[in-house]
Motif scaffolding. Structure first.
Motif, short mmCIF file in Angstrom:
data_model
loop_
_atom_site.label_atom_id
_atom_site.label_comp_id
_atom_site.label_asym_id
_atom_site.label_seq_id
_atom_site.Cartn_x
_atom_site.Cartn_y
_atom_site.Cartn_z
N THR A 144 0.85 -1.19 0.00
CA THR A 144 0.00 0.00 0.00
C THR A 144 0.88 1.23 0.00
O THR A 144 1.86 1.30 0.75
CB THR A 144 -0.87 0.02 1.29
OG1 THR A 144 -1.60 -1.19 1.36
CG2 THR A 144 -1.81 1.20 1.32
N ILE A 145 0.51 2.19 -0.85
CA ILE A 145 1.15 3.51 -0.77
C ILE A 145 0.11 4.42 -0.13
O ILE A 145 -0.95 4.66 -0.70
CB ILE A 145 1.51 4.04 -2.17
CG1 ILE A 145 2.53 3.11 -2.85
CG2 ILE A 145 2.07 5.46 -2.08
CD1 ILE A 145 2.93 3.57 -4.26
N LEU A 182 3.63 6.75 3.00
CA LEU A 182 4.00 5.61 3.83
C LEU A 182 3.71 4.34 3.01
O LEU A 182 2.67 4.25 2.37
CB LEU A 182 3.15 5.63 5.10
CG LEU A 182 3.43 4.55 6.14
CD1 LEU A 182 3.30 5.15 7.53
CD2 LEU A 182 2.47 3.38 6.02
N VAL A 183 4.65 3.42 3.02
CA VAL A 183 4.45 2.17 2.27
C VAL A 183 4.41 1.02 3.27
O VAL A 183 5.30 0.90 4.12
CB VAL A 183 5.59 1.95 1.25
CG1 VAL A 183 5.43 0.61 0.53
CG2 VAL A 183 5.63 3.08 0.23
N SER A 239 -3.36 3.76 -1.99
CA SER A 239 -3.26 3.15 -3.32
C SER A 239 -2.61 1.78 -3.15
O SER A 239 -1.48 1.68 -2.67
CB SER A 239 -2.42 4.04 -4.25
OG SER A 239 -3.02 5.30 -4.37
N PHE A 240 -3.35 0.76 -3.53
CA PHE A 240 -2.91 -0.60 -3.27
C PHE A 240 -2.43 -1.27 -4.56
O PHE A 240 -3.16 -1.26 -5.57
CB PHE A 240 -4.08 -1.45 -2.75
CG PHE A 240 -4.80 -0.86 -1.56
CD1 PHE A 240 -4.28 -0.99 -0.28
CD2 PHE A 240 -6.01 -0.21 -1.72
CE1 PHE A 240 -4.96 -0.47 0.82
CE2 PHE A 240 -6.70 0.32 -0.62
CZ PHE A 240 -6.16 0.18 0.64
N VAL A 241 -1.25 -1.89 -4.53
CA VAL A 241 -0.88 -2.83 -5.60
C VAL A 241 -1.49 -4.15 -5.17
O VAL A 241 -1.19 -4.66 -4.09
CB VAL A 241 0.66 -2.95 -5.73
CG1 VAL A 241 1.02 -4.00 -6.78
CG2 VAL A 241 1.28 -1.61 -6.11
N LEU A 242 -2.40 -4.69 -5.99
CA LEU A 242 -3.20 -5.82 -5.54
C LEU A 242 -2.41 -7.13 -5.56
O LEU A 242 -1.83 -7.54 -4.56
CB LEU A 242 -4.45 -5.95 -6.41
CG LEU A 242 -5.35 -4.69 -6.46
CD1 LEU A 242 -6.56 -4.92 -7.34
CD2 LEU A 242 -5.78 -4.27 -5.06
N GLY A 243 -2.40 -7.77 -6.69
CA GLY A 243 -1.73 -9.06 -6.86
C GLY A 243 -1.84 -9.38 -8.33
O GLY A 243 -2.44 -8.62 -9.09
#
Ligand SMILES: O=C(O)CCC(=O)C(=O)O
Ligand SMILES: [Fe+2]
Length: 241
Positions: A117-118, A148-149, A183-187
């Motif tokens: 997550t960003i 924050l990541v 902002s999520f990088v999912l999969g």
């Protein structure tokens, strides 16, 4: 107040959270796609000017996510690993805190189900807390101009436990409106979440069974995100702590 936050404040419409009426959110799937941003904006009747801001934000956060992914992979010795086809989802959160809610929870303790997550947190109103290894919550105070990541469950499964999916929550600290953009990088969109072969050997056996992002998402949704340790359902090796 930054332009982006101001835009989101204007955009935020009520989607009541069944657990917490103080929390409202808007979701934008595939924020890196101009078409997705345009569709989102059309539904909300957003002005041309604000569309441009949201589109620029989507491009910037997607670019940052790709850079972070590459660096994460190379930090683990994977050069040229591609995260292409791992979509992003953006959630704009609004917390309407009041004097009566001070001390209560804005978002219950959870892990993010995704890869990472960003988070662009409110620049003035605190409340985010992350759990440390001793099980204590530590406040993450606002730091204007920073992001924050944090890793989520897919990050832990893909890295075969090298990345840690951190538990966190949002507490109401003051009677004020609080805004954040996650902002999520999912999969992987297609195929299972599996660690690259480099992460698995006799000393590091597979911790989790293979599963697809969609299956995992459905699992977390079906339990209404109540299962804090969602990964326990796909774990094949006992926890070694
Ligand atoms: O608003 C925050 O600081 C965090 C929100 C969060 O944890 C989430 O959207 O998953
Ligand atoms: Fe979260």
């Amino acid at each position: 107040m930054s332009k982006v936050i101001e835009t989101i404040l204007l955009l935020t419409e009520t989607i009541k959270n069944e657990f917490n009426p103080l929390f409202e959110a808007l979701g934008l799937y595939n924020i890196g796609s101009s078409q997705a941003v345009q569709d989102f904006c059309t539904k909300l009747d957003v002005s041309v000017h604000k569309r441009k801001i949201i589109e620029a934000y989507g491009q910037a956060v997607t670019g940052a996510a790709m850079k972070i992914s590459e660096k994460l992979a190379s930090s683990l010795g994977l050069n040229g690993y591609s995260f292409e086809g791992w979509p992003m989802h953006c959630r704009m959160n609004k917390f309407s805190f009041t004097p009566e809610t001070v001390g209560s929870s804005g978002v219950r303790m959870h892990t993010d189900p995704m890869f990472f997550t960003i988070l662009q947190d409110d620049e003035n109103v605190g409340g985010l807390e992350v759990m440390n290894k001793s099980g204590e919550f530590v406040a993450v105070d606002p730091l204007p101009g920073s992001i924050l990541v944090n890793f989520g469950d897919i990050g832990s499964a893909w890295s075969n436990g090298r990345f840690y999916s951190v538990k966190h929550r949002v507490q109401c600290k003051e009677a004020s409106t609080r805004l954040s953009i996650a902002s999520f990088v999912l999969g992987p969109k297609e195929g299972p979440v599996e660690p690259p072969p480099e992460f698995v050997d006799d000393q590091h056996p597979r911790l989790y069974a293979s599963f697809t992002w969609e299956d995992y998402r459905k699992l977390r949704v079906s339990t209404k995100f109540r299962n804090i340790d969602g990964l326990s359902d796909v774990r094949v090796q006992p926890r070694n702590e």
